[in-house]
Write a protein that holds these residues in place. Sequence first.
Motif, PDB file in Angstrom:
ATOM      1  N   VAL B 117      78.639  16.201  27.959  1.00 54.02           N
ATOM      2  CA  VAL B 117      80.785  16.580  28.442  1.00 54.02           C
ATOM      3  C   VAL B 117      80.214  17.121  30.085  1.00 54.02           C
ATOM      4  N   ILE B 119      77.406  17.904  32.735  1.00 52.61           N
ATOM      5  CA  ILE B 119      77.126  17.031  34.083  1.00 52.61           C
ATOM      6  C   ILE B 119      76.713  16.010  34.094  1.00 52.61           C
ATOM      7  N   PHE B 120      76.397  15.642  33.336  1.00 47.90           N
ATOM      8  CA  PHE B 120      76.131  13.887  33.143  1.00 47.90           C
ATOM      9  C   PHE B 120      76.686  13.037  32.517  1.00 47.90           C
ATOM     10  N   PRO B 121      78.000  12.761  32.698  1.00 54.75           N
ATOM     11  CA  PRO B 121      78.487  11.996  31.215  1.00 54.75           C
ATOM     12  C   PRO B 121      77.890  10.575  31.218  1.00 54.75           C
ATOM     13  N   ASN B 122      77.461  10.472  32.250  1.00 59.32           N
ATOM     14  CA  ASN B 122      76.991   8.653  32.093  1.00 59.32           C
ATOM     15  C   ASN B 122      75.417   8.839  31.229  1.00 59.32           C
ATOM     16  N   LEU B 123      74.713   9.756  31.357  1.00 59.64           N
ATOM     17  CA  LEU B 123      73.031   9.881  31.008  1.00 59.64           C
ATOM     18  C   LEU B 123      73.208   9.262  29.541  1.00 59.64           C
ATOM     19  N   PHE B 127      67.691   8.667  26.598  1.00 62.79           N
ATOM     20  CA  PHE B 127      66.854   8.528  27.322  1.00 62.79           C
ATOM     21  C   PHE B 127      66.755  10.845  27.948  1.00 62.79           C
ATOM     22  N   SER B 131      62.875  12.832  26.948  1.00 65.37           N
ATOM     23  CA  SER B 131      62.892  13.856  27.577  1.00 65.37           C
ATOM     24  C   SER B 131      62.673  15.303  26.870  1.00 65.37           C
ATOM     25  N   MET B 134      59.740  14.870  24.841  1.00 67.77           N
ATOM     26  CA  MET B 134      58.536  14.897  25.339  1.00 67.77           C
ATOM     27  C   MET B 134      57.681  16.418  25.589  1.00 67.77           C
ATOM     28  N   TRP B 311      54.463  13.005  16.729  1.00 67.85           N
ATOM     29  CA  TRP B 311      54.817  11.838  17.176  1.00 67.85           C
ATOM     30  C   TRP B 311      55.648  11.285  16.463  1.00 67.85           C
TER      31      TRP B 311
END
Lengths: 373, 369
Positions: B117, B119-123, B127, B131, B134, B311
Amino acid sequence: MKKKKWFLLFVIACLILTACTEYRVLERISLVTLIGYDVEDGDVTATSVVRQINPEFESSIEIHSETAETSKGTRVKTDLQSAKKLMAGQLRVTLFGDDLAKEGIEEAIHTLAMNSEITTSIYLAVVDGKSKTLLEGQYPNIADVGQHIFNLIDHNINQQQMISSTLHEVVRDIYASFRDFALPKVKKSGEYIDISGIALFKDGKMVGSLPASDSFYVLLIRENINDGTLQLVLPGELAESSKNPPNYQPEELPIAIDAIKTKRDLKIINENEIDLSISLDCRLLEIHSSLAISDKKITEKIEKEINKKIESEIERIIKYSQEVNSDIFGFGEHFYAFTRNSKLTEEKWREIYPNLKVNVKIDTEIIRSGVFE
Amino acid sequence: MKKTLSISESELINAPLLFFIINACQIGVGIHGFQRLIYQDAKQDAWISVIISFIFAHFIVFIMIKTLEMFPSNDLYGIHQEVFGKFIGNFFNLIYIFYSSFAFLVVLKNYIEVINVWIFPNLSATFLGASLLMIVIYAFNGGFRVLVGICFFSFICTLWVPSILFIPMEYSEISQLLPLFDNHLKDIIKGAYAMTFTIIGFEIINIVYPYVKEKNKVQRYVHLGLFATLLLYLSIMLISLTYFSGPQLEKTIWATLNLFSIIKFPFIERVEIITICLWMIIILPNLCLFAWSTHRGVIRMVNISSKKFIWIFSTVMLIFILFIKSRSQINHINNIFSHFGFVVVFVYPLFIYLMALIRNSFLKRKRTN
């Protein structure tokens, strides 16, 4: 071991390469620094001042104007006009034409508050006339009209010459039950842009305005201030009481003071009456040279006259706000906060406020008067 | 499986580190927007709700540690097996495992939502989730002592929050806190109940306890950790209540981030974006310790290496993230989690304490006979 190394390389590659998911290269975007909204036959017209950064030349300023049904619709249309992607993250000021302000700006403000791209520290202001004409006007002395209007509003707010109107404060007051908000008003005057006054709002609609010279008083009633200059015209008889009466008898005695510290105090008397007392420590900036200001008696007299003058001005301003029924001073909030089980509702306060009796009392003290008598 | 834990000397930690563990585990995603949840019930007295909820938390943590003291070298999973026997005990273990992994999922999803909401609306959430997972896997494989180290860093990273919040206080109106105590006690308690989502995290002591070297100092440091969190939450609550007007606060989803958004420095204009990115370090101990807590429970039932476990666990979590998409779904899940969390964290410890008392007196009587 070798397998591990490859795995590590793979992970690093994944993390580094995918970091470019959403990139915004400064040269490939254009920054919207100011938006002005107007209303035209029910549709919104948005005029945006767009700064384009060019690595080779000076950055250029463009002004786009588009009409659509929603403000986002105007953005899409503006996007179709410009070669670079529009970004609103650097937006600093939003202006509203007075037609729109009279119709209500609550929805426009809601849209601004919803957008995470825009900070809550942007300034809002009303334009005397259409914001489109203001922004598209020719100003030979102003290179970037967006930045100019921002600086104009910003420095006046910082010097406490104008009421503060950040998006946060407006949103706070718009949703508060017992408080209305006011915005600065800007106006095109020839080749310049002025702050021309204060617009008073009620339920998100502009209902009236005060001249810019009243903004000091409005600030004085609203909060404690420590800056801001005021010029006053006192009656001429004061000059007579000086030791060496001047050769001429002025009808009026203009003086200028500068607030050093003020303190506002509200005291509820009953449901329909409130005491407003303001203590004002000030510095004398300008006075007729014949007055012996080091004389305690004369200083006291001046203080008394200042009190009288400010009291009458404040009474006039409060009366005006009551006439338009816009409680920009937050008296209602004070009532709610300091009475237990008040059961005050917004509608009830709207009925009380126009008839609220406010007893104004000013206590001025001149504590400094410059280096030359 | 084995009933008591055998923990080697090198895996033990000193009691003062509990302060950081408790603090880091409590401060997570709830702090971004807890104000409006509490304001809905308690209005301007919301800060009192915060205090009440912490008084209750102090009491519960006291009971928790009392229970743990009866079984000095065992965690909650072991206590379940000892008190209820293998089958019923494992049933309770399952519930606690479910709780820990649910908490993991909620923290992860909420943080991803904030990034999307603000920073990155399309990320894509997948993903981001992958990350983050990880990093969790990497930290988890370092072992328990590494996780404690992360808690310490996370605490250091929250230290700057209160200092920076002095800047929005310029816009504060103290009178918005008045009139005091104008709401019914019932509403204030309701507000305290709404704190659940934000306050939980300290129950990690149930699992960490056997790893502490000086058992007699546990109470002191756990309570200190709780108190530090209280100070942070209380100051944020008070600033929010004075900074926002009431109805505005009710409409603000992430009030804490909105507080940051008015701060402007000459060198960085959007502080909230830096804050959100830094928040990853703050939620990392949340994620790691909840994963670790799940792991402790699972190994009591299944023989599985920790590497394999993390895992599989991460993959399952990633799959769940794919299914939660909209804001309303997240709200719904947060809601369910906070009710469930209330039962597990605030009610259940009383029950298990009683059961442990009964069992002990029963055993005593048996021995004297």
